[in-house]
Design an enzyme around this catalytic site. Structure first.
Site, PDB file in Angstrom:
ATOM      1  N   GLN A  15       0.826  -1.205   0.000  1.00  0.00           N
ATOM      2  CA  GLN A  15       0.000   0.000   0.000  1.00  0.00           C
ATOM      3  C   GLN A  15       0.866   1.264   0.000  1.00  0.00           C
ATOM      4  O   GLN A  15       0.552   2.238   0.667  1.00  0.00           O
ATOM      5  CB  GLN A  15      -0.962  -0.022   1.197  1.00  0.00           C
ATOM      6  CG  GLN A  15      -2.200   0.836   1.020  1.00  0.00           C
ATOM      7  CD  GLN A  15      -3.309   0.470   1.979  1.00  0.00           C
ATOM      8  OE1 GLN A  15      -3.817  -0.641   1.950  1.00  0.00           O
ATOM      9  NE2 GLN A  15      -3.694   1.394   2.844  1.00  0.00           N
ATOM     10  N   CYS A  54      -4.839  -6.092  -2.367  1.00  0.00           N
ATOM     11  CA  CYS A  54      -3.640  -6.858  -2.009  1.00  0.00           C
ATOM     12  C   CYS A  54      -3.512  -8.180  -2.747  1.00  0.00           C
ATOM     13  O   CYS A  54      -2.575  -8.397  -3.518  1.00  0.00           O
ATOM     14  CB  CYS A  54      -3.625  -7.106  -0.502  1.00  0.00           C
ATOM     15  SG  CYS A  54      -3.462  -5.613   0.500  1.00  0.00           S
ATOM     16  N   HIS A 104       0.144 -12.997   0.622  1.00  0.00           N
ATOM     17  CA  HIS A 104      -1.308 -13.159   0.705  1.00  0.00           C
ATOM     18  C   HIS A 104      -1.809 -14.286  -0.203  1.00  0.00           C
ATOM     19  O   HIS A 104      -2.744 -14.099  -0.976  1.00  0.00           O
ATOM     20  CB  HIS A 104      -2.023 -11.848   0.373  1.00  0.00           C
ATOM     21  CG  HIS A 104      -3.406 -11.784   0.980  1.00  0.00           C
ATOM     22  ND1 HIS A 104      -4.077 -10.603   1.136  1.00  0.00           N
ATOM     23  CD2 HIS A 104      -4.236 -12.754   1.443  1.00  0.00           C
ATOM     24  CE1 HIS A 104      -5.266 -10.841   1.679  1.00  0.00           C
ATOM     25  NE2 HIS A 104      -5.378 -12.145   1.871  1.00  0.00           N
ATOM     26  N   HIS A 292      -0.004  -1.816  -4.541  1.00  0.00           N
ATOM     27  CA  HIS A 292      -0.966  -0.773  -4.895  1.00  0.00           C
ATOM     28  C   HIS A 292      -0.644   0.433  -4.034  1.00  0.00           C
ATOM     29  O   HIS A 292       0.277   0.389  -3.203  1.00  0.00           O
ATOM     30  CB  HIS A 292      -2.418  -1.238  -4.669  1.00  0.00           C
ATOM     31  CG  HIS A 292      -2.645  -1.830  -3.311  1.00  0.00           C
ATOM     32  ND1 HIS A 292      -2.676  -1.060  -2.160  1.00  0.00           N
ATOM     33  CD2 HIS A 292      -2.827  -3.103  -2.908  1.00  0.00           C
ATOM     34  CE1 HIS A 292      -2.864  -1.837  -1.119  1.00  0.00           C
ATOM     35  NE2 HIS A 292      -2.945  -3.097  -1.537  1.00  0.00           N
TER      36      HIS A 292
END
Length: 509
Positions: A15, A54, A104, A292
């Protein structure tokens, strides 16, 4: 390009918005280690993720394929075990592949080509975080709310600090272990931190690196007229109504976020120092990027989940002074392009025989002064969407389409803040129609929509069923053989100390 296969050190931050970094023009944030990489390396000025969430972003990055090809729809999507990733291609080419930190992965395969996974993940590996388009009015209880902003400030410890400190330690240890071993295979080490992802809290050391009054506020504050339907749904998802937060809380959140970026810089600096101390830096290509960005209050939006620049743009640096000249790339590229790039580095500069078609395109033409591509294709099906949200970024334009919503068309050269939607302007009808035609050619949107619904329904049932009775978790469990660590009677003490010392000891007279 040198004949010897280079080591690849891939550094990731979660992020992290390109617009919040000094080498992209931010005047306040301090990142001496990353700034050095940028000064000595190739900086991509217009790099994007292919899905601003994510897990879908990381699945696309790992596989080099768009979410619609691999089922990467939301944060509970499973990457099929038979989907080749960059780790598979590198391992097949002779690399030792290792991951320290977050990727993830959801589902029982928690390796996806990594030979060594040094930590667990910070996020759950089950299907509990699925999106539910059958019930679009029902807000997902697991998802972000505005507490990250209203509670922003300094802390002593946090869940994310515990994780990232561990990630950094194991990355350093991997490099030291590699240097003092007899391994001849090149390595590919991915180091993936969860900061500066919210919640916006960070130790006072980093909070105090920034003065309260120097924290810049959003350039485009919240305004009702800016609220397109997707933005309205996002504010509903994270419970942000008019009056929910105030300017002081916004400033605190941004200050903590900047502090978290400095923390990331310090942690990655430790990894870079270990690389140098180990003598591995000269034959290692370093890549830095993110999954991102973060809107940080711009347009009244937070976190990610949209195709606006703050959410979708990511930093990207390739640092290898002995191989690639320093410079900047203006063309638009994406993290999906990393798989073919890594694969070519491992294959002497040539593309390998791909087991499946890849959507990503190599960055090597950009790195070697040749003409490279200038296009990013994106797909988003996560929270806030009620149908696939599709994006085409090419040249100076960005086009966003979702069947239930009005189109968006922005000229990012003339309008970098994306304030003027040209999709309804008479002078741009032909260009808008060209993009619409391209969307129709690229995607069967009805089929895509149904595939997402089918996936959500399957995973919703599996998630519900798997939580009943005895629960067998999929979360990765790192394992260490304590019998071979430190001092043990299975090896002579002198031999043990000699094996563990780096560099090797010399006899002094």
């Amino acid at each position: 390009m040198a004949d010897k296969q280079p080591n690849i050190l891939f550094l990731m931050a979660d992020q992290i918005a390109a617009t919040s970094l000094p080498f992209y023009g931010h005047k306040v944030v301090k990142t001496p280690n990353l700034s050095r990489l940028a000064e000595e390396g190739m900086v991509f000025d217009s790099a994007y993720c292919n899905s601003p969430l994510c897990a879908p972003s990381r699945m696309t990055l790992m596989a080099g394929q768009l979410p619609s090809r691999i089922g990467g729809f939301d944060n509970a999507s499973e990457l099929s075990a038979d989907t080749p990733t960059f780790a598979h291609y590198l391992r097949d080419a002779g690399y030792l592949t290792a991951l320290s930190g977050k990727m993830h992965f959801c589902g029982p395969d928690q390796l996806h080509g990594f030979e060594q996974r040094l930590t667990s993940d910070i996020y759950p590996a089950d299907f509990g975080w699925h999106v539910d388009w059958d019930n679009p009015e029902k807000r997902p209880s697991y998802y972000h709310n505005m507490s990250s902003v209203t509670q922003a400030g300094p802390c002593v410890r946090s869940n994310q600090l515990d994780f990232d400190d561990e990630v950094t330690f194991h990355a350093q240890r991997f490099l030291y272990d590699y240097a003092r071993s007899d391994r001849e295979r090149p390595f590919s080490l991915t180091v993936s931190l969860t900061h500066p992802h919210d919640p916006y809290t960070i130790p006072r050391e980093y909070w105090d690196r920034y003065d309260h009054d120097e924290i810049d506020m959003p350039r485009v504050p919240y305004a009702r007229e800016l609220m397109d339907p997707h933005s309205q749904r996002l504010r509903y998802v994270y419970q942000c109504d008019e009056g929910t937060i105030n300017d002081e809380q916004i400033r605190n959140a941004r200050r903590a976020y900047y502090g978290a970026i400095s923390y990331v810089d310090d942690q990655l600096g430790k990894v870079l120092e270990a690389l140098k101390e180990s003598g591995l830096d000269e034959n290692t290509i370093i890549v830095f990027s993110g999954d991102h960005g973060d809107m940080l209050g711009e347009r009244g939006l937070w976190y990610k989940m949209s195709w606006f620049e703050g959410s979708a743009r990511v930093p990207m640096i390739v640092h290898a002074p002995g191989r690639f000249a320093a410079g900047r790339v203006r063309q638009s590229v994406s993290t999906m392009d990393l798989l073919p790039t890594f694969a070519e580095w491992a294959n002497g500069g040539k593309a390998p025989d791909y087991a499946v078609p890849v959507d990503g395109r190599s960055l090597n033409p950009h790195l070697t002064g040749q003409d490279g591509h200038d296009e990013v294709i994106g797909e988003y099906c996560g929270e806030g969407a009620i149908a696939p949200l599709l994006m085409i970024r090419r040249g100076r334009y960005k086009f966003v389409h979702s069947t239930p919503d009005p189109d968006q068309l922005f000229d990012l050269e003339a309008d970098p803040l994306e304030l003027s939607n040209l999709a309804t302007e008479p002078d741009y009808q032909e260009l808008r129609d060209q993009f619409r035609d391209e969307v129709a050619q690229r995607w069967d949107t009805a089929k895509f929509h149904q595939a997402v619904l089918d996936s959500q329904r399957r995973r919703k049932l599996v998630a519900r069923a798997n939580m009943k009775g005895q629960v067998t978790p999929w979360d990765h469990q790192p394992r260490f053989d304590a019998s071979t660590q430190y001092m043990r009677n299975t090896i002579d003490l002198d031999d043990l100390e000699a094996r563990a010392r780096f560099p090797k000891a010399t006899v002094t007279s």
